[in-house]
Design an enzyme around this catalytic site. Sequence first.
Site, short mmCIF file in Angstrom:
data_model
loop_
_atom_site.label_atom_id
_atom_site.label_comp_id
_atom_site.label_asym_id
_atom_site.label_seq_id
_atom_site.Cartn_x
_atom_site.Cartn_y
_atom_site.Cartn_z
N HIS A 376 41.35 8.40 5.03
CA HIS A 376 41.74 7.09 5.57
C HIS A 376 41.04 5.92 4.89
O HIS A 376 41.08 4.81 5.42
CB HIS A 376 41.45 7.01 7.07
CG HIS A 376 42.20 8.00 7.90
ND1 HIS A 376 43.40 7.69 8.53
CD2 HIS A 376 41.95 9.28 8.19
CE1 HIS A 376 43.83 8.75 9.19
NE2 HIS A 376 42.97 9.74 9.01
N LYS A 567 42.27 -7.06 14.66
CA LYS A 567 41.85 -5.83 13.98
C LYS A 567 40.34 -5.87 13.90
O LYS A 567 39.74 -6.91 14.23
CB LYS A 567 42.45 -5.74 12.57
CG LYS A 567 42.25 -7.03 11.75
CD LYS A 567 42.93 -6.99 10.38
CE LYS A 567 44.41 -7.23 10.43
NZ LYS A 567 45.20 -6.22 9.76
N ARG A 568 39.69 -4.77 13.49
CA ARG A 568 38.24 -4.82 13.32
C ARG A 568 37.86 -5.95 12.35
O ARG A 568 38.63 -6.28 11.43
CB ARG A 568 37.72 -3.48 12.80
CG ARG A 568 37.82 -2.37 13.82
CD ARG A 568 37.01 -2.69 15.06
NE ARG A 568 35.60 -2.65 14.77
CZ ARG A 568 34.80 -1.61 15.02
NH1 ARG A 568 35.28 -0.52 15.60
NH2 ARG A 568 33.53 -1.66 14.72
N LYS A 573 39.21 -7.10 5.20
CA LYS A 573 40.40 -7.51 5.94
C LYS A 573 40.60 -9.04 5.87
O LYS A 573 41.63 -9.56 6.25
CB LYS A 573 40.30 -7.06 7.39
CG LYS A 573 40.31 -5.53 7.55
CD LYS A 573 40.22 -5.12 9.00
CE LYS A 573 40.02 -3.63 9.21
NZ LYS A 573 41.27 -2.84 9.08
N THR A 675 48.07 -0.19 10.76
CA THR A 675 49.07 0.25 11.73
C THR A 675 49.41 -0.89 12.71
O THR A 675 50.50 -0.88 13.29
CB THR A 675 48.58 1.48 12.53
OG1 THR A 675 47.23 1.26 12.92
CG2 THR A 675 48.66 2.73 11.69
N LYS A 679 53.10 -2.33 14.58
CA LYS A 679 53.34 -2.69 15.99
C LYS A 679 53.96 -4.09 16.06
O LYS A 679 54.90 -4.32 16.83
CB LYS A 679 52.02 -2.65 16.77
CG LYS A 679 51.43 -1.25 16.85
CD LYS A 679 49.97 -1.23 17.30
CE LYS A 679 49.35 0.11 16.95
NZ LYS A 679 47.87 0.12 17.05
#
Length: 833
Positions: A376, A567-568, A573, A675, A679
């Site tokens: 991952h 998100k984290r 990111k 992911t 959504k």
Amino acid sequence: MPHRRLKKSEPVFSITTLPDLGIDIKDIEDDFKRYYGHRLGRDENCRSVHYVYEALSMVIRDRLTERWKKTYIACKKQDCKKAYYLSMEFLMGRTLSNAMLNLGVDDVVSQAMYDLGLDIEELIDAEPDAGLGNGGLGRLAACFIDSCATLQLPVTGYGLRYEYGMFSQTIVNGEQVEEPDHWLRNGNVWEIERLEYKQRIKFGGHTERHIDKEGITRVSWVDTHDILAVPFDTAIPGYQNGTVNTLRLWKATATEEFDLQEFNAGDYAESVAAKNTAENITMVLYPNDANENGKALRLQQQYLLASASLQDVLEVWVGRHGNDFSNFAAKNCFQLNDTHPSIAVAELMRLLLDNHELSWDDAWTITRNTMAYTNHTLLPEALERWSVDLFKQLLPRLMEIIFEINARFLAEVSAHWPGDKARIARMSLIEEGDQQHVRMAYLAIVGSYSVNGVAELHSKLLQQGLFHDFYQLWPEKFNNKTNGVTPRRWLAACNPELAELITETIGDGWLTDLSLLKKLEIYVDDKAFCKRWYEVQQAAKQKLIDYKKQELGVDLNVNALFDVQVKRIHEYKRQLLNVLHVIHLYDRIKRGDTANWTDRCVLIGGKAAPGYHMAKKIIKLINNVSHVINHDPEVGNKLKLVFLPNYRVSAMEKICPGADLSEQISTAGKEASGTGNMKFMMNGALTIGTLDGANIEIREEVGDDNFFLFGLTEDQVENLRDHYNPAAIISQDEDLQRVINLLESGHFNQFEPGLFDGVIDSMKSPHDPWVTIADFRSFVDAQKRVEAAFQDKDRWTKMSIINCANSGKFSTDRTIAEYNNELWKLTPVHVAK
Ligand code: 26Q
């Protein structure tokens, strides 16, 4: 002897012949009252919503339990192949509403509760999240087991029952404060403890060798400090198909003799303390979503999961087949969720060699034919490595086995590339250096028949980069399985109004075949349908606004563009890039550059690992910028920035239906899949994103016109590295210069001088691995295209419909079907409904 066997060998009763429980309103109401009044001893004067939630949950649980038994019996009868999903994390969120939906009783139960004067929404909200995971990887495991049950595949999830899940986040003076998440405080009606299936786990001690009757050297692992692993099972229902699979989570406890030894020595207090040490192993989830290397407790957790789960499976096997393992690999397979449970490779070898007396070659063939590994991450620093010294101390027998696996493996490498010393050093399971380390990813690759990434780009980069040597040796092992999310939770349950509109339009087949959403596309020119789509989206936004108003006291404007990044918090990111854009918009307002303005609410949420200082500073920056912007009367409704505290599964269920724009802005080549992007798409949000992870495939599905692409590609990022010059980029971009000036002038930290220096320096550094500055201009331009599209309501609505209509690929039903067709090869087990 609390769990001695019954004296009677054959019980004279059977529970499989019990009549089925009813699912009419009256049945539900009667059972509810019985649980609430008799079992819980409450009456109508009790004001605690918790007991109402609990009574209803028991009503639902009973109905799951009878289907659970039937599934078990059907599986056993068929003696079918089974798969086991081994994961340190199952981020389940709440259970009640999902269980009602999958049982097909949601309408009946809502009505029953309504008749009793109770609001089902309030009961659903009373349930604490089972936050037994950090983020994507843990939630993926939860979506996977939902899809396995829906596809009627015999798959069991194995994990750990952490007493404390992911910490709860509060924001104090703009900073993250962590509070322990004691999610089991009020009990957990969904789990059932199964002491009769406990397993013994060894730690420490040493090994001894002796020659057996046949002259074969056998190894005993002795003088160990044992603990017990006790399973707690949760029912995992498929979607209205009668199947109920199992999630089995292990809790560590002390053995009985653990207490006795100390007690006999007269040290009562010591013995109780020792019990605590054992129970500590499953006390808390590690809250890092990247590797925190070297913690002994984490290795103990990983081994407990692997050993307990494998012993559990082997016990059932031996119960049926004795010590004949010839068919074991044909009937069992283990999917490893990242390297976290990859010690299972060595543990299966140990159990087969030492406990079941197989030869090395037979044990190795079985292991390599049953284990499959999913990676991952592409960040090399996130690959797990354990110090050999620690390993020897905690798990001496496993260390010996890993050395032996390595010796045999390196002989194979040598035969393939004679004389290539550098390659042998690169590929060794043992990393040399000041201290030796075990490379867990390599153990997982060597010990399994499949290695997969979680999106096309990610799988390609694994083959070309991180695992290139292994790919050259065994190209056939490598494959891709693009992630997904379960449409039951992430569309049907979280967005019932949109789900209803979809079902009215194209029927309800999409719930189990998400590719059918494609049928929505023919309605993009249907005015009435578009109007309804728009209204449903607006209503979802309003619901989100109401929820946030109640929680945070902020009031947001339903006509603004809802721009969401949840998100984290991680540098790769690039929440910072989002903040730079927000500051740029603020600067435009302050300059009066607001012709043709689009009102925007930027919502950012996520947790930082408690030891990740930069991530915590980013949270503080978001909150400080938010404070300045939201309190500036000149800004007003034009722009709002809100930090959403304590982002978790149940929060996403409220957030994703209300989003217009989904921010997927990681540095290309760094986000394995993502992911959350799926959504949002399923719920009709549009994506602004880089060519990274699953974004690439999302864009492929919706077409370039329906996706806001920006930023450097993965190759461009890599090629930029040796001549990256953020200072030059800043000096050539007036807007960016103004943003950086605002930051550097302390405009957002007037009473906290220098607070963000580290953050600013990281972006300005030519060594910034995330090249945030390089993507600023392209991001701002893409955001302008977003605004232009948003201003044209009809166009935006069409794009929204097209996004939802093309999200079919991103159902975990598709992902799991691929795992099954290509890797597991299980036969579905049909259960009478
Ligand atoms: C490892 C060792 C010690 C402590 C913690 C950890 C640890 C724990 C969790 C390391 C990594 C994680 C989680 C990683 C994760 O969630 N990765 C994400 O997986 C998603 C599902 O495949 C992808 O969509 C995301 O791109 C990826 O970041």
